[in-house]
Enzyme design. Structure first.
Site, PDB file in Angstrom:
ATOM      1  N   HIS A 260      -4.882  -1.163   0.204  1.00 52.80           N
ATOM      2  CA  HIS A 260      -3.693  -2.012   0.078  1.00 52.80           C
ATOM      3  C   HIS A 260      -3.653  -2.619  -1.331  1.00 52.80           C
ATOM      4  O   HIS A 260      -4.590  -3.303  -1.742  1.00 52.80           O
ATOM      5  CB  HIS A 260      -3.721  -3.114   1.127  1.00 52.80           C
ATOM      6  CG  HIS A 260      -2.685  -4.174   0.882  1.00 52.80           C
ATOM      7  ND1 HIS A 260      -1.341  -3.929   1.037  1.00 52.80           N
ATOM      8  CD2 HIS A 260      -2.791  -5.465   0.468  1.00 52.80           C
ATOM      9  CE1 HIS A 260      -0.664  -5.016   0.743  1.00 52.80           C
ATOM     10  NE2 HIS A 260      -1.529  -5.966   0.394  1.00 52.80           N
ATOM     11  N   ASP A 262      -1.250  -4.979  -3.750  1.00 52.27           N
ATOM     12  CA  ASP A 262      -0.056  -5.798  -3.959  1.00 52.27           C
ATOM     13  C   ASP A 262       0.625  -5.351  -5.247  1.00 52.27           C
ATOM     14  O   ASP A 262       0.008  -5.363  -6.319  1.00 52.27           O
ATOM     15  CB  ASP A 262      -0.451  -7.268  -4.073  1.00 52.27           C
ATOM     16  CG  ASP A 262      -0.932  -7.836  -2.754  1.00 52.27           C
ATOM     17  OD1 ASP A 262      -0.083  -8.174  -1.919  1.00 52.27           O
ATOM     18  OD2 ASP A 262      -2.159  -7.921  -2.563  1.00 52.27           O
ATOM     19  N   ASP A 372       0.605  -6.449   5.146  1.00 50.91           N
ATOM     20  CA  ASP A 372       0.377  -7.744   4.507  1.00 50.91           C
ATOM     21  C   ASP A 372       1.646  -8.565   4.322  1.00 50.91           C
ATOM     22  O   ASP A 372       1.637  -9.555   3.610  1.00 50.91           O
ATOM     23  CB  ASP A 372      -0.305  -7.526   3.146  1.00 50.91           C
ATOM     24  CG  ASP A 372      -0.881  -8.806   2.554  1.00 50.91           C
ATOM     25  OD1 ASP A 372      -1.317  -9.663   3.340  1.00 50.91           O
ATOM     26  OD2 ASP A 372      -0.883  -8.951   1.328  1.00 50.91           O
TER      27      ASP A 372
END
Length: 559
Positions: A260, A262, A372
Site C-alpha cells: 500500500h 499513499d 486505507d
C-alpha cells in the site's frame, strides 16, 4: 518433565539473532565506494550515472532531508568463490524497524537498468547464483535521504524541503561483497517459523511442546563456531515437525503480495513517484526468483507514473501482468476518499482507472481495493456495480475506536439496494509480514467461524518499504500445510473472492454507510477543505458543460 520452556525460547532468540542470521552472509569483502550529491531535485538516471564521483567510505555521513546521493560501488568476485552464491550487501544506514519512513535506494547497473530497491528489510542484491570467480561488479545506487517523519505523526520542520535543515541524516553502514549461505538462510527461516508458531499456541496444546522440543534438538545441532557447516544437520532435526499437516479445521488464508503506497502523504509528490518505481522493481525481481509469487497493485495513477518516469521498469511490469502475477486491482485512478467527494468524482475514478487498465493491459479489474480510506459512503455499492466491478475490500474499518465491526465477510447493501460481496481481512493490517503472530490473530479474530473458513492477508511493506520479501515467501511456503497454523496459499485476490463467495453465499447483509470511528477530525474540523473541494467540483462541472457545448455547437472548438 522439567519445565524449561522459557530457557529454550530465550535460547532460540539469542541463537537466531547472534549466530544464525549473522552467518547468512559470510566471507565479506568491502566494495570500493564513491559518491555524488545531486543538486536540488532528483536527476535523470543518465545524469546520475555519468556524474563526477568522489571517493567515499562506510561510516561517512550522507544525505540532507529530501536530498539524493548517488553511490557507485565496484569490486571483483574472488576466484575462491567460484560456484558459490554471491550477493552485495548494501546498507545505507537503515533503521530496521521503519520500512517506508526513512532512506531508500534504487540499484542500477552501469547501463541504467533498474535492478531492485534497497530498504531496511531488503538490503541485498544477488550477483551470481553460481559465481565463476573473477566477475567485475559495478552497481549504482540512487539513494533518497528521506527524513523519518512518521514517529510521532506530528508536524516537523523536517517534513518539508523548504524548512528542513541541511545536515546529513544517515551514515553508510555496510557496502560488502559476500557469500550467501542458502542452507543457513533456510535454517533461519525454519527456526523463525517454528518458533513464531510455537509462541502462538496455547500452553496446554501438545503441538506447542512438540515444536519446543524439536527446536531444542535443532539448537543442540548448531555449532556456533561453524553455523554453515552444521545448518543442514540442524534442519534435519526440524523436518518431521515442519512437515506435519494442518488440522482439518484449520483456517485458510489467501496471501496476496501487496505494498500500500499513499499517493500523497508525508513526502513530496516526486518522492511517491520514486517509491512506486523502487517497489515495482523489487516485485518483478522477486517474481523472477519465485515463479508462484503474486503481487497486487492498485491505483492507475501509480502505474502511469512508472510508465512516464521509468519506462524500463514499466516494460517488466507489463510482462508480469501478462503472466497473471503482477495483478492490477482496484479499478480506480487512486485509492480515493469516498466521504468528502461527490458521486460524479467517484464515477470518474472508476471511469479513468478502469479505462487505463483496459487499454494498457486488456484487463477488466473486478476488485474495488480501498484498504486505507477513512470510511465508505452508502452510495458506493451502486457505483461499484455500475463500474462493472464485483468485489469490495478494505482494512480500515478494523481500526474503529469504539464499536468493532461485526463481520469480516458480508454483503454490503447501498442506498438503492445494490449489494456487493465484501471482505475485511481479519489480520487487521494491510502490511502483514506473514508472521505467526499475525496469522494466529487472523484465525482467532475471524468472525465468520462455523459458516466460513477463508480470509485474505495482504503482505508486504508499504509506503516505499519495498513490498514483499523473500523471507515472507519462505514463511508462506512453510505454512502452506502445517499443524497448528492456518493453511496459507499465495494467490490472486479474485481466486480468494470466488472461493469465499462459493463457500458463504448467504453471508449477512450490512445496510448503509461503513463509518470509521477514527480520524474524525479530518472531516469535521476541516470545513474550508470541504468547501474548497465542493467549489472545485462545481467549477469542473461548469467547465465541462460549456466545453462540451462549444464542441457540439462549434465544430472548430477542441474540447
Amino acid at each position: 518433565m522439567h519445565d524449561d520452556r522459557r530457557t529454550v525460547e530465550d535460547r532460540l532468540r539469542r541463537v537466531l539473532d547472534e549466530r544464525v542470521r549473522p552467518a547468512v552472509h559470510t566471507r565479506a569483502l568491502p566494495l570500493t565506494v564513491e559518491r555524488w550529491e545531486a543538486p536540488g531535485e532528483p536527476v535523470p538516471v543518465a545524469e546520475g550515472l555519468s556524474a563526477p564521483y568522489r571517493p567515499a567510505a562506510v561510516g561517512e555521513a550522507w544525505g540532507p532531508a529530501w536530498g539524493t546521493t548517488w553511490f557507485r560501488v565496484t569490486g571483483q568476485v574472488p576466484q575462491a568463490w567460484a560456484g558459490r552464491t554471491v550477493e552485495a550487501v548494501l546498507d545505507l544506514g537503515f533503521e530496521r524497524d521503519m520500512p517506508g519512513f526513512q532512506c531508500e535506494g534504487l540499484v542500477h547497473r552501469a547501463d541504467g537498468t533498474a535492478v531492485k530497491g534497497l530498504h531496511p528489510r531488503n538490503s541485498w542484491v544477488r550477483l551470481a547464483d553460481a559465481a565463476a570467480g573473477g566477475e567485475e561488479v559495478e552497481l549504482y545506487i540512487e539513494a533518497a535521504s528521506n527524513p523519518i517523519v512518521n514517529t510521532p505523526q506530528t508536524p516537523t520542520y523536517q517534513g518539508d524541503v523548504h524548512t528542513a535543515h541541511s545536515e546529513p541524516l544517515y551514515r553508510l553502514a555496510r557496502m560488502d561483497l559476500a557469500v550467501f549461505e542458502p542452507q543457513v538462510w533456510e535454517l533461519a527461516m525454519d527456526l523463525e517459523v517454528a518458533g513464531s508458531l510455537m509462541r502462538e499456541l496455547p500452553l496446554e496444546d501438545a503441538r506447542r511442546w512438540e515444536l519446543l522440543r524439536a527446536l531444542e534438538r535443532a539448537l543442540d545441532a548448531v555449532d556456533p563456531a561453524d553455523v554453515p557447516g552444521t545448518a543442514d544437520r540442524a534442519r534435519e532435526r526440524l523436518t518431521a515437525t515442519l512437515t506435519a499437516p494442518a488440522r482439518a479445521s484449520a483456517h485458510r488464508v489467501s496471501a496476496v503480495g501487496h505494498a500500500h503506497i499513499d499517493s500523497a502523504w508525508l513526502w513530496p509528490l516526486r518522492e511517491t513517484v520514486r517509491k512506486v518505481a523502487r517497489t515495482a522493481s523489487n516485485m518483478v525481481a522477486l517474481m523472477d526468483d519465485h515463479p508462484k509469487f503474486v503481487f497486487a497493485m492498485s491505483q492507475a495513477q501509480q502505474f502511469a507514473w512508472i510508465k512516464e518516469h521509468r519506462p524500463e521498469v514499466y516494460a517488466k511490469v507489463v510482462r508480469k501482468v501478462a503472466e497473471g502475477r503482477f495483478v492490477p486491482v482496484g479499478g480506480m485512478w487512486v485509492e480515493s476518499d469516498t466521504n468528502m467527494v461527490g458521486g460524479e468524482a467517484m464515477a470518474r475514478q472508476f471511469l479513468y482507472g478502469k479505462k487505463f487498465f483496459l487499454e494498457e493491459f486488456g484487463i477488466e479489474t473486478e476488485e474495488v481495493w480501498l484498504p486505507d480510506s477513512f470510511g465508505y459512503t452508502a452510495a458506493l455499492p451502486q457505483l461499484v456495480k455500475l463500474s462493472g466491478s464485483t468485489w469490495f475490500l478494505t482494512q480500515k474499518i478494523s481500526w474503529s475506536s469504539t464499536n468493532p465491526f461485526p463481520h469480516h465477510t458480508f454483503w454490503w447493501e447501498g442506498i438503492d439496494g445494490t449489494r456487493v460481496f465484501t471482505h475485511f481481512p481479519p489480520v487487521d493490517t494491510y502490511n502483514s509480514t506473514l508472521s505467526g503472530e499475525e496469522l494466529a490473530h487472523a484465525a482467532r479474530n475471524f468472525r465468520e467461524k462455523g459458516a466460513a473458513s477463508r480470509s485474505l492477508v495482504p503482505f508486504g511493506h508499504g509506503d516505499g518499504g519495498g513490498g514483499a520479501t523473500r523471507e515472507m515467501l519462505a514463511r508462506a511456503a512453510r505454512l502452506r500445510d502445517l499443524d497448528g497454523s492456518p493453511r496459507v496459499t499465495v494467490e490472486r485476490p479474485a481466486e480468494f473472492f470466488e472461493k469465499a463467495r462459493q463457500e458463504y453465499p448467504d453471508a449477512p447483509v450490512w445496510q448503509g454507510e461503513l463509518y470509521l470511528e477514527l480520524h474524525r477530525g479530518t472531516y469535521t474540523s476541516q470545513a474550508k477543505t470541504k468547501q474548497g473541494n465542493r467549489r472545485s467540483e462545481s467549477l469542473l462541472r461548469e467547465a465541462e458543460l460549456w466545453a462540451a457545448t462549444a464542441a457540439v455547437r462549434n465544430g472548430g472548438y477542441a474540447y
